[in-house]
Design a protein around this motif. Structure first.
Motif, short mmCIF file in Angstrom:
data_model
loop_
_atom_site.label_atom_id
_atom_site.label_comp_id
_atom_site.label_asym_id
_atom_site.label_seq_id
_atom_site.Cartn_x
_atom_site.Cartn_y
_atom_site.Cartn_z
N GLY A 113 1.01 -1.29 -0.06
CA GLY A 113 0.59 0.06 0.13
C GLY A 113 0.57 1.01 0.29
O GLY A 113 0.32 2.15 0.13
N LEU A 114 2.36 1.48 0.14
CA LEU A 114 2.61 2.42 -0.11
C LEU A 114 3.19 3.47 -0.83
O LEU A 114 3.06 2.33 -2.34
N GLY A 115 2.50 4.86 -1.01
CA GLY A 115 2.61 5.52 -2.41
C GLY A 115 1.01 5.39 -2.54
O GLY A 115 1.15 6.46 -3.73
N GLY A 116 0.28 5.25 -2.05
CA GLY A 116 -1.11 5.34 -2.03
C GLY A 116 -1.46 5.33 -4.25
O GLY A 116 -1.30 4.32 -3.82
N THR A 167 13.31 9.43 7.13
CA THR A 167 13.54 10.75 8.56
C THR A 167 13.07 11.69 8.38
O THR A 167 12.82 12.59 9.09
N ARG A 168 13.20 12.76 7.08
CA ARG A 168 12.47 13.56 6.84
C ARG A 168 11.23 14.50 7.30
O ARG A 168 11.42 15.43 7.79
N GLY A 185 10.70 5.73 2.63
CA GLY A 185 11.75 6.51 2.22
C GLY A 185 13.28 6.10 1.54
O GLY A 185 13.78 6.17 1.36
N GLY A 186 12.77 4.83 2.71
CA GLY A 186 13.75 4.00 2.36
C GLY A 186 14.13 3.46 1.44
O GLY A 186 15.04 3.13 1.02
N ILE A 187 12.86 2.85 1.50
CA ILE A 187 12.97 1.83 -0.17
C ILE A 187 13.20 2.93 -1.14
O ILE A 187 13.92 2.27 -2.01
#
Length: 219
Positions: free
Chosen positions: A30-33, A131-132, A211-213
């Motif tokens: 589901g990451l990224g919508g 992390t931002r 973000g990490g991916i």
């Protein structure tokens, strides 16, 4: 024709198995919508005996023990060295103890952890996609992994654990928890967080993973 998956998510366990793995897979899907990442999730080591070039990154999601064949080890190493992204989540640090390259790739190996409990994670580096979005002090409930060696100096530390905020820490004041590094032409991102199913519903943690991916997949 379906789009080629961007991520290979590997969840094979030969030791402790985390109940949170299904929640982790669902979160990654589901990451990224609306621009969700394509995901192939598998526990079959044979996938590493074929070319991995079609994947932007390989994610080891709470893997444990020896989970790769000799051919798979060679393929994964060659993939990263040639520019592939590698992401380790939580028990990925409890994996492939018999393969020295993997320990170097990830940056450190799991040693022990205290009881599951809340604590404070201190963001050292906000200049990273993982992390931002986070506050300077991130309140998290997790297992607070200790590592056999401190990876600082070999990795770019993004987040450290504040051992004064929980019981049973064993690394002292300098306790890296999240980091990234280069390996050959590839990029490696590792987060020690991710023990519970609930954390995969947390918007901050999901953004942390994305973000990490995204960073690791950027060749």
């Amino acid at each position: 024709m379906a789009a080629t998956p961007a991520l290979l998510v590997y969840t094979r366990t030969a030791d402790y198995r985390h109940d949170s793995i299904p929640a982790g897979i669902a979160a990654l899907r589901g990451l990224g919508g609306s621009r969700a990442l394509g995901v192939d999730a598998t526990e079959d080591p044979a996938v590493f005996e074929a070319p991995l070039d079609r994947y932007a990154a390989v994610v080891f999601l709470s893997t444990s023990g020896e989970v790769l064949t000799p051919v798979g080890r060679r393929r994964l190493g060659a993939y990263v060295e040639a520019g592939g992204g590698f992401v380790g989540v939580h028990a990925a640090a409890c994996t492939e103890y018999d393969w020295p390259y993997y320990g170097d790739l990830l940056g450190a190996r799991f040693d022990r952890h205290p009881a599951l409990q809340p604590g404070r994670a201190v963001v050292e580096d906000h200049d990273h996609p993982a992390t931002r979005h986070l506050p300077a002090v991130w309140h998290v409930t997790d297992e607070w992994y200790d590592f056999r060696t401190n990876p600082r100096g070999r990795v770019r530390v993004l987040v450290r654990a504040d051992e004064s905020s929980y019981d049973g820490g064993g690394m002292g004041d300098d306790h890296p928890l999240v980091w990234c590094r280069d390996q050959g032409a590839g990029r490696v991102f590792y987060t020690a967080l991710g023990h519970t199913a609930e954390i995969y519903d947390d918007p901050d943690f999901r953004a942390h993973l994305l973000g990490g991916i995204t960073w690791a997949a950027a060749r």
